[in-house]
Design a protein around this motif. Structure first.
Motif, PDB file in Angstrom:
ATOM      1  N   LYS A  88       5.305   1.199 -95.923  1.00  0.00           N
ATOM      2  CA  LYS A  88       5.186  -0.033 -95.134  1.00  0.00           C
ATOM      3  C   LYS A  88       6.558  -0.496 -94.651  1.00  0.00           C
ATOM      4  CE  LYS A  88       2.943  -2.934 -97.668  1.00  0.00           C
ATOM      5  NZ  LYS A  88       2.130  -3.948 -98.337  1.00  0.00           N
ATOM      6  N   VAL A  89       7.541  -0.481 -95.547  1.00  0.00           N
ATOM      7  CA  VAL A  89       8.901  -0.889 -95.175  1.00  0.00           C
ATOM      8  C   VAL A  89       9.467   0.045 -94.107  1.00  0.00           C
ATOM      9  CG1 VAL A  89      11.276  -1.125 -96.017  1.00  0.00           C
ATOM     10  CG2 VAL A  89       9.385  -2.043 -97.367  1.00  0.00           C
ATOM     11  N   ALA A  90       9.273   1.363 -94.287  1.00  0.00           N
ATOM     12  CA  ALA A  90       9.749   2.329 -93.295  1.00  0.00           C
ATOM     13  C   ALA A  90       9.049   2.120 -91.954  1.00  0.00           C
ATOM     14  CB  ALA A  90       9.516   3.754 -93.800  1.00  0.00           C
ATOM     15  N   THR A  91       7.777   1.749 -91.988  1.00  0.00           N
ATOM     16  CA  THR A  91       7.022   1.506 -90.759  1.00  0.00           C
ATOM     17  C   THR A  91       7.533   0.260 -90.051  1.00  0.00           C
ATOM     18  OG1 THR A  91       5.088   2.585 -91.721  1.00  0.00           O
ATOM     19  CG2 THR A  91       4.709   1.164 -89.803  1.00  0.00           C
ATOM     20  N   ILE A  92       7.826  -0.775 -90.798  1.00  0.00           N
ATOM     21  CA  ILE A  92       8.402  -1.983 -90.195  1.00  0.00           C
ATOM     22  C   ILE A  92       9.729  -1.648 -89.538  1.00  0.00           C
ATOM     23  CG2 ILE A  92       9.415  -4.237 -90.742  1.00  0.00           C
ATOM     24  CD1 ILE A  92       7.119  -4.484 -92.895  1.00  0.00           C
ATOM     25  N   ASP A  93      10.564  -0.844 -90.215  1.00  0.00           N
ATOM     26  CA  ASP A  93      11.833  -0.401 -89.619  1.00  0.00           C
ATOM     27  C   ASP A  93      11.581   0.375 -88.329  1.00  0.00           C
ATOM     28  OD1 ASP A  93      13.229  -1.499 -91.760  1.00  0.00           O
ATOM     29  OD2 ASP A  93      13.522   0.430 -92.786  1.00  0.00           O
ATOM     30  N   ALA A  94      10.614   1.304 -88.351  1.00  0.00           N
ATOM     31  CA  ALA A  94      10.320   2.115 -87.167  1.00  0.00           C
ATOM     32  C   ALA A  94       9.796   1.251 -86.022  1.00  0.00           C
ATOM     33  CB  ALA A  94       9.311   3.212 -87.517  1.00  0.00           C
ATOM     34  N   LEU A  95       8.972   0.263 -86.333  1.00  0.00           N
ATOM     35  CA  LEU A  95       8.477  -0.636 -85.286  1.00  0.00           C
ATOM     36  C   LEU A  95       9.627  -1.398 -84.643  1.00  0.00           C
ATOM     37  CD1 LEU A  95       5.245  -1.979 -87.029  1.00  0.00           C
ATOM     38  CD2 LEU A  95       5.330  -0.563 -84.955  1.00  0.00           C
ATOM     39  N   HIS A  96      10.542  -1.895 -85.463  1.00  0.00           N
ATOM     40  CA  HIS A  96      11.701  -2.606 -84.910  1.00  0.00           C
ATOM     41  C   HIS A  96      12.573  -1.673 -84.084  1.00  0.00           C
ATOM     42  CE1 HIS A  96      11.265  -6.662 -86.399  1.00  0.00           C
ATOM     43  NE2 HIS A  96      10.980  -6.200 -87.607  1.00  0.00           N
ATOM     44  N   GLY A 100      11.103  -2.796 -80.738  1.00  0.00           N
ATOM     45  CA  GLY A 100      11.872  -4.035 -80.618  1.00  0.00           C
ATOM     46  C   GLY A 100      11.060  -5.310 -80.565  1.00  0.00           C
ATOM     47  N   PRO A 101      10.036  -5.473 -81.422  1.00  0.00           N
ATOM     48  CA  PRO A 101       9.253  -6.715 -81.379  1.00  0.00           C
ATOM     49  C   PRO A 101      10.063  -7.908 -81.896  1.00  0.00           C
ATOM     50  CG  PRO A 101       8.630  -5.446 -83.293  1.00  0.00           C
ATOM     51  CD  PRO A 101       9.601  -4.595 -82.523  1.00  0.00           C
ATOM     52  N   ASP A 102       9.592  -9.096 -81.560  1.00  0.00           N
ATOM     53  CA  ASP A 102      10.211 -10.324 -82.067  1.00  0.00           C
ATOM     54  C   ASP A 102       9.715 -10.655 -83.466  1.00  0.00           C
ATOM     55  OD1 ASP A 102      11.613 -10.771 -79.639  1.00  0.00           O
ATOM     56  OD2 ASP A 102       9.803 -11.619 -78.754  1.00  0.00           O
ATOM     57  N   GLY A 103       8.585 -10.092 -83.853  1.00  0.00           N
ATOM     58  CA  GLY A 103       8.009 -10.318 -85.171  1.00  0.00           C
ATOM     59  C   GLY A 103       6.902  -9.309 -85.408  1.00  0.00           C
ATOM     60  N   ILE A 104       6.369  -9.316 -86.622  1.00  0.00           N
ATOM     61  CA  ILE A 104       5.280  -8.402 -86.979  1.00  0.00           C
ATOM     62  C   ILE A 104       4.283  -9.159 -87.846  1.00  0.00           C
ATOM     63  CG2 ILE A 104       4.667  -6.306 -88.277  1.00  0.00           C
ATOM     64  CD1 ILE A 104       7.460  -5.220 -87.581  1.00  0.00           C
ATOM     65  N   ASN A 105       3.000  -9.042 -87.510  1.00  0.00           N
ATOM     66  CA  ASN A 105       1.948  -9.552 -88.383  1.00  0.00           C
ATOM     67  C   ASN A 105       1.528  -8.427 -89.314  1.00  0.00           C
ATOM     68  OD1 ASN A 105       0.630 -11.264 -85.575  1.00  0.00           O
ATOM     69  ND2 ASN A 105       1.517 -12.267 -87.337  1.00  0.00           N
ATOM     70  N   ALA A 106       1.333  -8.743 -90.593  1.00  0.00           N
ATOM     71  CA  ALA A 106       0.832  -7.786 -91.575  1.00  0.00           C
ATOM     72  C   ALA A 106      -0.436  -8.364 -92.168  1.00  0.00           C
ATOM     73  CB  ALA A 106       1.862  -7.539 -92.665  1.00  0.00           C
ATOM     74  N   GLY A 107      -1.442  -7.510 -92.344  1.00  0.00           N
ATOM     75  CA  GLY A 107      -2.679  -8.035 -92.894  1.00  0.00           C
ATOM     76  C   GLY A 107      -3.577  -6.967 -93.468  1.00  0.00           C
ATOM     77  N   GLU A 108      -4.459  -7.434 -94.337  1.00  0.00           N
ATOM     78  CA  GLU A 108      -5.463  -6.577 -94.969  1.00  0.00           C
ATOM     79  C   GLU A 108      -6.783  -7.320 -94.956  1.00  0.00           C
ATOM     80  OE1 GLU A 108      -3.662  -6.155 -98.783  1.00  0.00           O
ATOM     81  OE2 GLU A 108      -2.174  -4.728 -98.064  1.00  0.00           O
ATOM     82  N   HIS A 159       7.267   7.862 -83.159  1.00  0.00           N
ATOM     83  CA  HIS A 159       7.619   9.151 -83.755  1.00  0.00           C
ATOM     84  C   HIS A 159       9.137   9.321 -83.755  1.00  0.00           C
ATOM     85  CE1 HIS A 159       7.913  13.455 -84.440  1.00  0.00           C
ATOM     86  NE2 HIS A 159       6.667  13.401 -84.902  1.00  0.00           N
ATOM     87  N   ALA A 160       9.770   9.018 -82.639  1.00  0.00           N
ATOM     88  CA  ALA A 160      11.232   9.125 -82.553  1.00  0.00           C
ATOM     89  C   ALA A 160      11.905   8.171 -83.536  1.00  0.00           C
ATOM     90  CB  ALA A 160      11.691   8.834 -81.123  1.00  0.00           C
ATOM     91  N   ALA A 161      11.370   6.978 -83.683  1.00  0.00           N
ATOM     92  CA  ALA A 161      11.954   6.010 -84.624  1.00  0.00           C
ATOM     93  C   ALA A 161      11.800   6.489 -86.066  1.00  0.00           C
ATOM     94  CB  ALA A 161      11.311   4.638 -84.436  1.00  0.00           C
ATOM     95  N   PHE A 162      10.629   7.017 -86.425  1.00  0.00           N
ATOM     96  CA  PHE A 162      10.438   7.561 -87.768  1.00  0.00           C
ATOM     97  C   PHE A 162      11.360   8.758 -88.006  1.00  0.00           C
ATOM     98  CE2 PHE A 162       6.203   5.406 -88.141  1.00  0.00           C
ATOM     99  CZ  PHE A 162       6.391   4.862 -89.399  1.00  0.00           C
ATOM    100  N   ASP A 167      14.892   8.383 -94.641  1.00  0.00           N
ATOM    101  CA  ASP A 167      14.037   9.119 -95.569  1.00  0.00           C
ATOM    102  C   ASP A 167      13.236  10.235 -94.888  1.00  0.00           C
ATOM    103  OD1 ASP A 167      14.628   7.765 -98.052  1.00  0.00           O
ATOM    104  OD2 ASP A 167      13.615   6.026 -97.189  1.00  0.00           O
ATOM    105  N   ALA A 168      13.458  10.463 -93.576  1.00  0.00           N
ATOM    106  CA  ALA A 168      12.770  11.540 -92.868  1.00  0.00           C
ATOM    107  C   ALA A 168      13.317  12.884 -93.353  1.00  0.00           C
ATOM    108  CB  ALA A 168      12.958  11.400 -91.363  1.00  0.00           C
ATOM    109  N   VAL A 169      12.426  13.836 -93.578  1.00  0.00           N
ATOM    110  CA  VAL A 169      12.827  15.169 -94.044  1.00  0.00           C
ATOM    111  C   VAL A 169      12.241  16.224 -93.127  1.00  0.00           C
ATOM    112  CG1 VAL A 169      13.038  14.501 -96.461  1.00  0.00           C
ATOM    113  CG2 VAL A 169      10.852  15.332 -95.621  1.00  0.00           C
ATOM    114  N   GLY A 170      12.843  17.408 -93.130  1.00  0.00           N
ATOM    115  CA  GLY A 170      12.341  18.506 -92.315  1.00  0.00           C
ATOM    116  C   GLY A 170      12.738  18.340 -90.870  1.00  0.00           C
ATOM    117  N   GLU A 171      12.166  19.192 -90.039  1.00  0.00           N
ATOM    118  CA  GLU A 171      12.480  19.164 -88.618  1.00  0.00           C
ATOM    119  C   GLU A 171      11.787  17.981 -87.949  1.00  0.00           C
ATOM    120  OE1 GLU A 171      11.920  22.813 -86.524  1.00  0.00           O
ATOM    121  OE2 GLU A 171      12.441  23.980 -88.296  1.00  0.00           O
TER     122      GLU A 171
END
Length: 197
Positions: A88-96, A100-108, A159-162, A167-171
């Motif tokens: 989740k943290v890595a995904t928030i980083d990738a989204l930013h 470049g959002p101004d914020g992110i909503n998280a929910g379940e 994909h490019a952000a991830f 913590d990305a590994v491999g090609e």
């Protein structure tokens, strides 16, 4: 009549319904296919994966999903919960980084049908990027949402952000086109306090 141009929906219309239902859970079927890009799986970790929502509220609307099929968070092991949180943290980083959002909503959606979830027997977390002014009269007056970016373009950007995540590994792919495989993230072991060993 309201009309919104949504060309990516043709994939849903022309899909093979037989692929939709293995034990009734697309979150179990999609990661087993050998087609990450087609399945919109953009990243994977040991116990979870990140998938674009086919019906996004905003561009970049993703779900972080544990691999194990369960409708209860309490049924997941500590390792699965930690891996989900780290993804989740890595995904928030990738989204930013990618959007470049101004914020992110998280929910379940917890509690089954009453909570409004369409898939209630496989827990998951929604992350929805938000921008100042990203809503207008369409959803309020016209009861119609407008998505401003095709899912394939969002996939490429995330994909490019991830791929650039520490913590990305491999090609991560080569050339101008992104690969068809999800980016693999490997989170290090911890000593229980959250600090890496």
């Amino acid at each position: 009549m309201d009309r919104i141009f949504a060309p990516w929906r043709i994939e849903w219309v022309e899909r093979d319904p037989a692929e939709d239902d293995v034990d009734g859970c697309p979150f179990c079927v999609l990661p087993e296919r050998d087609a990450d890009r087609e399945s919109r799986i953009v990243a994977r970790s040991d116990h979870a994966f990140v998938i674009l929502n086919n019906y996004p509220y905003n561009p970049g609307h993703v779900m972080v999903i544990p691999r194990r099929h369960t409708g209860e968070w309490a049924a997941l092991s500590d390792a699965e919960l930690l891996d989900h949180a780290r993804l989740k943290v890595a995904t928030i980083d990738a989204l930013h980084d990618g959007l470049g959002p101004d914020g992110i909503n998280a929910g379940e959606n917890l509690g089954g049908d009453a909570a409004g979830g369409s898939i209630e027997d496989h827990v998951h977390t929604h992350l929805v990027p938000r921008w100042r002014g990203d809503t207008n009269f369409m959803p309020v007056i016209g009861d119609t949402g407008v998505i401003v970016e095709a899912l394939e373009d969002t996939y490429d950007r995330l994909h490019a952000a991830f791929a650039g995540h520490p913590d990305a590994v491999g090609e991560a792919g080569d050339g101008d086109e992104p690969p068809d495989r999800a980016v693999r993230l490997a989170f290090g072991a911890t000593d229980g306090s959250g600090d890496a060993l």
